[in-house]
Design a protein around this motif. Structure first.
Motif, PDB file in Angstrom:
ATOM      1  N   VAL A  74      17.946  43.065  54.035  1.00  0.00           N
ATOM      2  CA  VAL A  74      16.926  43.835  54.851  1.00  0.00           C
ATOM      3  C   VAL A  74      16.798  43.446  56.065  1.00  0.00           C
ATOM      4  O   VAL A  74      17.043  42.299  56.449  1.00  0.00           O
ATOM      5  N   GLY A  76      15.054  42.887  59.854  1.00  0.00           N
ATOM      6  CA  GLY A  76      13.870  43.324  60.811  1.00  0.00           C
ATOM      7  C   GLY A  76      14.387  43.459  62.127  1.00  0.00           C
ATOM      8  O   GLY A  76      14.671  44.590  62.650  1.00  0.00           O
ATOM      9  N   GLY A  77      14.467  42.464  62.943  1.00  0.00           N
ATOM     10  CA  GLY A  77      14.741  42.541  64.229  1.00  0.00           C
ATOM     11  C   GLY A  77      16.398  42.132  64.274  1.00  0.00           C
ATOM     12  O   GLY A  77      16.648  42.204  65.459  1.00  0.00           O
ATOM     13  N   GLY A  78      16.850  41.684  63.228  1.00  0.00           N
ATOM     14  CA  GLY A  78      18.538  41.402  63.266  1.00  0.00           C
ATOM     15  C   GLY A  78      19.011  40.208  63.910  1.00  0.00           C
ATOM     16  O   GLY A  78      19.925  40.100  64.360  1.00  0.00           O
ATOM     17  N   ILE A 136       9.213  32.408  71.121  1.00  0.00           N
ATOM     18  CA  ILE A 136       9.589  32.431  72.801  1.00  0.00           C
ATOM     19  C   ILE A 136      10.566  33.468  73.014  1.00  0.00           C
ATOM     20  O   ILE A 136      10.864  33.272  74.282  1.00  0.00           O
ATOM     21  N   LEU A 151       7.544  29.510  64.796  1.00  0.00           N
ATOM     22  CA  LEU A 151       7.137  28.433  65.916  1.00  0.00           C
ATOM     23  C   LEU A 151       7.190  29.036  67.409  1.00  0.00           C
ATOM     24  O   LEU A 151       8.188  29.570  67.538  1.00  0.00           O
ATOM     25  N   TYR A 419      13.915  24.051  59.523  1.00  0.00           N
ATOM     26  CA  TYR A 419      13.256  25.246  59.536  1.00  0.00           C
ATOM     27  C   TYR A 419      14.136  26.458  59.073  1.00  0.00           C
ATOM     28  O   TYR A 419      15.165  26.461  59.812  1.00  0.00           O
TER      29      TYR A 419
HETATM   30  C1  LIG Z   1      17.125  34.333  70.631  1.00  0.00           C
HETATM   31  C2  LIG Z   1      16.469  33.885  69.376  1.00  0.00           C
HETATM   32  C3  LIG Z   1      15.396  33.209  69.558  1.00  0.00           C
HETATM   33  C4  LIG Z   1      14.581  32.564  68.593  1.00  0.00           C
HETATM   34  N1  LIG Z   1      13.368  31.980  68.751  1.00  0.00           N
HETATM   35  C5  LIG Z   1      12.448  31.829  67.836  1.00  0.00           C
HETATM   36  C6  LIG Z   1      11.281  31.183  68.100  1.00  0.00           C
HETATM   37  O1  LIG Z   1      10.984  30.959  69.136  1.00  0.00           O
HETATM   38  N2  LIG Z   1      10.367  30.721  66.924  1.00  0.00           N
HETATM   39  C7  LIG Z   1      10.786  30.860  65.754  1.00  0.00           C
HETATM   40  O2  LIG Z   1      10.044  30.776  64.771  1.00  0.00           O
HETATM   41  N3  LIG Z   1      12.077  31.425  65.371  1.00  0.00           N
HETATM   42  C8  LIG Z   1      13.004  31.944  66.423  1.00  0.00           C
HETATM   43  N4  LIG Z   1      14.129  32.419  66.248  1.00  0.00           N
HETATM   44  C9  LIG Z   1      14.866  32.474  64.710  1.00  0.00           C
HETATM   45  C10 LIG Z   1      14.190  33.657  64.147  1.00  0.00           C
HETATM   46  O3  LIG Z   1      12.644  33.265  63.654  1.00  0.00           O
HETATM   47  C11 LIG Z   1      15.212  34.052  63.066  1.00  0.00           C
HETATM   48  O4  LIG Z   1      16.350  34.323  63.446  1.00  0.00           O
HETATM   49  C12 LIG Z   1      14.583  35.176  62.231  1.00  0.00           C
HETATM   50  O5  LIG Z   1      15.214  35.437  61.164  1.00  0.00           O
HETATM   51  C13 LIG Z   1      14.651  36.583  63.100  1.00  0.00           C
HETATM   52  O6  LIG Z   1      13.963  37.254  62.521  1.00  0.00           O
HETATM   53  P1  LIG Z   1      14.536  39.036  62.552  1.00  0.00           P
HETATM   54  O7  LIG Z   1      13.572  39.790  61.737  1.00  0.00           O
HETATM   55  O8  LIG Z   1      15.008  39.350  63.833  1.00  0.00           O
HETATM   56  O9  LIG Z   1      15.946  38.833  61.577  1.00  0.00           O
HETATM   57  P2  LIG Z   1      16.634  39.648  60.703  1.00  0.00           P
HETATM   58  O10 LIG Z   1      18.119  39.160  60.863  1.00  0.00           O
HETATM   59  O11 LIG Z   1      16.449  41.330  60.827  1.00  0.00           O
HETATM   60  O12 LIG Z   1      16.360  39.169  59.221  1.00  0.00           O
HETATM   61  C14 LIG Z   1      16.150  37.889  58.754  1.00  0.00           C
HETATM   62  C15 LIG Z   1      15.883  37.496  57.458  1.00  0.00           C
HETATM   63  O13 LIG Z   1      14.573  37.732  57.310  1.00  0.00           O
HETATM   64  C16 LIG Z   1      14.529  38.939  56.284  1.00  0.00           C
HETATM   65  N5  LIG Z   1      13.426  40.020  56.645  1.00  0.00           N
HETATM   66  C17 LIG Z   1      13.393  40.342  58.169  1.00  0.00           C
HETATM   67  N6  LIG Z   1      12.262  41.318  58.325  1.00  0.00           N
HETATM   68  C18 LIG Z   1      11.764  41.447  56.996  1.00  0.00           C
HETATM   69  C19 LIG Z   1      10.769  42.160  56.180  1.00  0.00           C
HETATM   70  N7  LIG Z   1      10.073  42.942  57.081  1.00  0.00           N
HETATM   71  N8  LIG Z   1      10.646  42.258  54.984  1.00  0.00           N
HETATM   72  C20 LIG Z   1      11.242  41.293  54.355  1.00  0.00           C
HETATM   73  N9  LIG Z   1      12.320  40.485  54.623  1.00  0.00           N
HETATM   74  C21 LIG Z   1      12.821  40.413  56.151  1.00  0.00           C
HETATM   75  C22 LIG Z   1      15.855  39.458  56.030  1.00  0.00           C
HETATM   76  O14 LIG Z   1      16.057  40.104  54.932  1.00  0.00           O
HETATM   77  C23 LIG Z   1      16.392  38.092  56.482  1.00  0.00           C
HETATM   78  O15 LIG Z   1      16.871  37.436  55.411  1.00  0.00           O
HETATM   79  C24 LIG Z   1      15.102  32.946  67.472  1.00  0.00           C
HETATM   80  C25 LIG Z   1      16.326  33.368  67.016  1.00  0.00           C
HETATM   81  C26 LIG Z   1      16.943  34.119  68.182  1.00  0.00           C
HETATM   82  C27 LIG Z   1      18.299  34.567  67.996  1.00  0.00           C
END
Ligand SMILES: Cc1cc2nc3c(=O)[nH]c(=O)nc-3n(C[C@H](O)[C@H](O)[C@H](O)COP(=O)(O)OP(=O)(O)OC[C@H]3O[C@@H](n4cnc5c(N)ncnc54)[C@H](O)[C@@H]3O)c2cc1C
Length: 465
Positions: A74, A76-78, A136, A151, A419
Motif C-alpha cells: 500500500v 501513501g506518499g511513497g 518536518i 514526529l 521509531y
Molecule cells: C525526507 C523524509 C523526511 C521524513 N521526515 C519525517 C518526520 O519528520 N517525521 C516522521 O515521523 N517521519 C518522517 N519520515 C519518515 C516517514 O514517516 C516514513 O518514511 C513513512 O513511512 C512515510 O510515509 P509514506 O506514506 O510517504 O510512505 P509509503 O512508502 O507510501 O508507505 C510506508 C508504509 O506505510 C503504509 N501506508 C502508507 N499509507 C497508508 C495508508 N493510507 N493506509 C495503510 N497503510 C499505509 C505502507 O503500506 C507502508 O508500509 C521522513 C521520511 C523521509 C523520506
C-alpha cells in the motif's frame, strides 16, 4: 489467474466497471514513472499498480490481491526508506488520487484522504490559521507517517500525529469497510496509532487541529568542531524548555545555495532547527538559556514565517530520487560517551545531504501512556536517525557504511527499539523491540483483522490469536 495473462490484464477483466481508477502493468507506458518511490535505492517491479480513486476501488483491489494470492503493498506518499510502499512482482495500491482535504474550522478538525502528502494538508489548514502535528518535510505521506507515529516540529506542544487522530476509515483484509475511533473498533483504533499499515488500508483520517498560523522557526548553526559542547548543552536544555518550543538537533552540511551566506556553503555544522508556536519575543526568551550557554553561532536564521513555510523548508534539498539509507534508535539519555561518538561521526558525514537528527520526544508526547496507543516508547526522550543520503548511486556503499557504523557505535546507549518509520528492513526482533510490551496485543489485533497477514509489506506484526 491464467499464467499467460498479466496481472493488469486479469485485473481489468475481473474488476471491470467496479473499479474506477487506473490499472497499470509493466506493459503500460506510465509504468516506469508509476513504479518509482521516493528512495531511488528501491528498485522494485510490481506486477500491477492500482491507482485508487475511492474506498470502493481499494476494497476491490484488496479482494483481487487476496483471491489471487498476490503480495500486496500500500503506497501513501511513497517516502518509506525501506521501500514499504511497493513490492516486487505483486500488487501496489497507490492511494495518491485519494488526496482530498476538508477543513472544518468550527469543529477544529481536518478530514484527509489516505493518499495525501503533508504539504497538501498544511496549506489547507493554514488558510484558517490552524495545523495538526506532522513531520518536518511537506512531501511525506500522511498515511505512513501517521500510522507509524508522526514526529515533527509540533511534537512537544501538541504530541505525535497519532495523538491528534480522532477517527479513520479503513478497508480491511476481508474487503470490508469500517470506521475506527474511540467508540467504533477501539482495538483497531488503538493498533493503528503506531502499528503502521499492518491492519488495513486507511482511506481517510480525521485529525484534531490547533491554532498555529505563523511560527518562529529556522536553524541555528555552529561549527561541527563545537558539537560536543553544543550537544552537551542541548541535551540538558530541550527537555526543560517550554512546550511551545521544539528544536531538533542535527548534523548537516550547509547547502551551497541561498539563503545561506556563501562563506558557509558546504561547511559541516551542528545545529538546532527550531519551531516556536507564539511570538518573536517569547521565542527569543525560550531559546535564550541555550544560546547564552554556548559560543556565538555561525548562523541564527530564525524568524517569523507561515507554518507551511517551515514544513517545506527542506523540500528543495531533498527531492525525490536520491539514494537513502536509514538507521534509527530511541534514546532516553545522551551520556558523555555518546556525545563523543556523535562528534566523531558528525565530522565524518560522507556526502552533503547525509544527516543525523535527534527529534525530541517529551512535552505533550509524554502526556500519553506507553500502552495508551501502540506507540510504545513514550518514556524515550529522543528518536535518533542516521540518514546517509546522496543523489549519486556510486555513493551508496559510503552512505550505507556511515549510517550503519554510526548506528552500531551508538546502539549500546539506546533504549533498545527504534521509531519504525525510520528503520530499514531489519528483521522481526527489531520490530518486537520497537513495540516492546505492546507487541503481543498488536499480534492479537492483527489475528482478528488480518489473520492471513495479507498486509505484510510493512514493519510486520505477525498475527497471533
Ligand atoms: C525526507 C523524509 C523526511 C521524513 N521526515 C519525517 C518526520 O519528520 N517525521 C516522521 O515521523 N517521519 C518522517 N519520515 C519518515 C516517514 O514517516 C516514513 O518514511 C513513512 O513511512 C512515510 O510515509 P509514506 O506514506 O510517504 O510512505 P509509503 O512508502 O507510501 O508507505 C510506508 C508504509 O506505510 C503504509 N501506508 C502508507 N499509507 C497508508 C495508508 N493510507 N493506509 C495503510 N497503510 C499505509 C505502507 O503500506 C507502508 O508500509 C521522513 C521520511 C523521509 C523520506
Amino acid at each position: 489467474m491464467s499464467t499467460l495473462a498479466t496481472a493488469a490484464e486479469t485485473a481489468r477483466r475481473e474488476l471491470g466497471s467496479a473499479f474506477s481508477g487506473q490499472l497499470i502493468g509493466p506493459e503500460d507506458a506510465e509504468y516506469a514513472e508509476a513504479r518509482k518511490v521516493y528512495n531511488a535505492m528501491i528498485d522494485r517491479r510490481p506486477a500491477l499498480i492500482a491507482r485508487c480513486t475511492s474506498a470502493d476501488d481499494v476494497a476491490e483491489v484488496v479482494r483481487f490481491a487476496r483471491n489471487h494470492q498476490l503480495d500486496l503493498a500500500v503506497r501513501g506518499g511513497g517516502h518509506n526508506g525501506a521501500g514499504l510502499g511497493t513490492v516486487e512482482d505483486g500488487v501496489v495500491i497507490d492511494l495518491s488520487p485519494l488526496n482530498e482535504v476538508q477543513v472544518d474550522p468550527d469543529a477544529r478538525t481536518v478530514r484527509v484522504g489516505g493518499g495525501c502528502t503533508w504539504g497538501e494538508v498544511d496549506r489547507a489548514t493554514n488558510e484558517h490559521g490552524l495545523a495538526t502535528p506532522s513531520g518536518i518535510i511537506a512531501t511525506t505521506g500522511v498515511g505512513g507517517l501517521t500510522l507509524g507515529g508522526g514526529l515533527g516540529h509540533l511534537t512537544r506542544n501538541y504530541g505525535l500525529a497519532i495523538d491528534n487522530l480522532l477517527e479513520a476509515e479503513m478497508v480491511l483484509a476481508s474487503g470490508e469497510r469500517v470506521r475506527v475511533s474511540d467508540d467504533e473498533h477501539p482495538d483497531l483504533y488503538w493498533a493503528i496509532r503506531g502499528g503502521g499499515g499492518n491492519f488495513g488500508v486507511v482511506t481517510s483520517f480525521l485529525f484534531r487541529l490547533h491554532e498555529v498560523d505563523t511560527i518562529i522557526g529556522g536553524p541555528t548553526f555552529w561549527p561541527v568542531e563545537a558539537s560536543a559542547e553544543i550537544l552537551s548543552a542541548y541535551r540538558e536544555f530541550i527537555p526543560n524548555a517550554p512546550r511551545e518550543l521544539n528544536g531538533f538537533f542535527a548534523f548537516t552540511t550547509v547547502p551551497p545555495a541561498p539563503p545561506f551566506p556563501e562563506e558557509l556553503h558546504m561547511r559541516k555544522v551542528c545545529g538546532v532547527v527550531w519551531c516556536y508556536v507564539g511570538g518573536e519575543e517569547d521565542a527569543a526568551a525560550a531559546m535564550a538559556p541555550l544560546l547564552e550557554a554556548v559560543p556565538e553561532p555561525l548562523l541564527h536564521g530564525v524568524h517569523e514565517m507561515p507554518h507551511p513555510a517551515l514544513q517545506s523548508a527542506f523540500d528543495g534539498l531533498y527531492p525525490p530520487g536520491d539514494q537513502w539509507y536509514w538507521r534509527a534508535d530511541f534514546v532516553k539519555e545522551i551520556p558523555d560517551e555518546a556525545v563523543q561518538i556523535h562528534t566523531k561521526f558528525g565530522a565524518e558525514m560522507p556526502t552533503m545531504k547525509s544527516t543525523m537528527h535527534l527529534y525530541p520526544i517529551d512535552g505533550a508526547a509524554h502526556d500519553v501512556g506507553s500502552s495508551d496507543t501502540a506507540w510504545s516508547y513514550r518514556d524515550a526522550k529522543w528518536a535518533t536517525t542516521y540518514a546517509g543520503v546522496d543523489a549519486d548511486p556510486a555513493n551508496v556503499d559510503a552512505i550505507r557504511k556511515w549510517s550503519i557504523d554510526y548506528f552500531e557505535a551508538l546502539h549500546p546507549y539506546s533504549a533498545g527499539g527504534a521509531y519504525v518509520n525510520m528503520m530499514m528492513d531489519e528483521g522481526q526482533d527489531r520490530v518486537r523491540a520497537s513495540y516492546r510490551d505492546n507487541y503481543d496485543r498488536l499480534a492479537h489485533v492483527k489475528a482478528t483483522y488480518d489473520p492471513d497477514n495479507l498486509f505484510h509489506v510493512n514493519q510486520n506484526i505477525e498475527p497471533k490469536a
